[in-house]
Design a protein around this motif. Structure first.
Motif, PDB file in Angstrom:
ATOM      1  N   ARG A   1      -7.420  27.707   6.503  1.00 30.11           N
ATOM      2  CA  ARG A   1      -6.824  27.044   7.673  1.00 30.11           C
ATOM      3  C   ARG A   1      -6.982  27.906   8.926  1.00 30.11           C
ATOM      4  O   ARG A   1      -7.215  27.388  10.021  1.00 30.11           O
ATOM      5  CB  ARG A   1      -5.353  26.749   7.418  1.00 30.11           C
ATOM      6  CG  ARG A   1      -5.139  25.633   6.425  1.00 30.11           C
ATOM      7  CD  ARG A   1      -3.665  25.374   6.203  1.00 30.11           C
ATOM      8  NE  ARG A   1      -3.487  24.355   5.197  1.00 30.11           N
ATOM      9  CZ  ARG A   1      -2.570  24.403   4.252  1.00 30.11           C
ATOM     10  NH1 ARG A   1      -1.731  25.416   4.185  1.00 30.11           N
ATOM     11  NH2 ARG A   1      -2.472  23.427   3.375  1.00 30.11           N
TER      12      ARG A   1
ATOM     13  N   TRP B   1      -8.648  26.923  12.364  1.00 31.18           N
ATOM     14  CA  TRP B   1      -7.913  27.043  13.620  1.00 31.18           C
ATOM     15  C   TRP B   1      -8.725  27.836  14.641  1.00 31.18           C
ATOM     16  O   TRP B   1      -8.803  27.450  15.812  1.00 31.18           O
ATOM     17  CB  TRP B   1      -6.553  27.702  13.361  1.00 31.18           C
ATOM     18  CG  TRP B   1      -5.720  27.868  14.588  1.00 31.18           C
ATOM     19  CD1 TRP B   1      -4.944  26.923  15.191  1.00 31.18           C
ATOM     20  CD2 TRP B   1      -5.589  29.055  15.374  1.00 31.18           C
ATOM     21  NE1 TRP B   1      -4.335  27.458  16.306  1.00 31.18           N
ATOM     22  CE2 TRP B   1      -4.712  28.765  16.438  1.00 31.18           C
ATOM     23  CE3 TRP B   1      -6.118  30.340  15.275  1.00 31.18           C
ATOM     24  CZ2 TRP B   1      -4.363  29.707  17.394  1.00 31.18           C
ATOM     25  CZ3 TRP B   1      -5.768  31.281  16.230  1.00 31.18           C
ATOM     26  CH2 TRP B   1      -4.899  30.962  17.275  1.00 31.18           C
TER      27      TRP B   1
ATOM     28  N   GLU C   1       0.593  25.891  11.722  1.00 31.25           N
ATOM     29  CA  GLU C   1      -0.754  25.461  11.338  1.00 31.25           C
ATOM     30  C   GLU C   1      -1.182  25.997   9.975  1.00 31.25           C
ATOM     31  O   GLU C   1      -1.857  25.298   9.219  1.00 31.25           O
ATOM     32  CB  GLU C   1      -1.774  25.912  12.388  1.00 31.25           C
ATOM     33  CG  GLU C   1      -1.601  25.278  13.745  1.00 31.25           C
ATOM     34  CD  GLU C   1      -2.059  23.836  13.794  1.00 31.25           C
ATOM     35  OE1 GLU C   1      -2.990  23.478  13.049  1.00 31.25           O
ATOM     36  OE2 GLU C   1      -1.477  23.073  14.578  1.00 31.25           O
TER      37      GLU C   1
END
Length: 87
Positions: free
Chosen positions: A10, A14, A84
């Protein structure tokens, strides 16, 4: 997939999104972001208190993060990464 691997995946996504939006990070900023991500991967989140422990304490802890990541932007980055990367 193990949790830590998902967090790092992730994070890579990002960073790509940031780059596509025209946001770039210096090597110093990346050091902080990379290490914050490692803490999130190991403990499912990060707080200001975590910034007072190794390896962050060596670079000034919370004050170092504020200095290197840009004041109030530091709080926003921590919040964003927590959201996130742990989703």
């Amino acid at each position: 997939m193990p949790y830590a691997d998902r967090v790092h995946q992730r994070y890579a996504g990002w960073l790509r999104q940031q780059e596509q939006a025209g946001v770039t990070y210096t090597a110093v900023e990346r050091w902080w972001l990379d290490n914050v991500t490692d803490v999130i991967a190991a403990s499912a989140g990060i707080s200001a208190e975590d910034l007072e422990t190794a390896p962050f304490a060596e670079r000034g802890g919370v004050d170092g993060a504020i200095r290197d990541l840009g004041g109030q932007h530091t709080v926003e980055l921590l919040r964003t990464l927590n959201e996130e990367l742990t989703a």
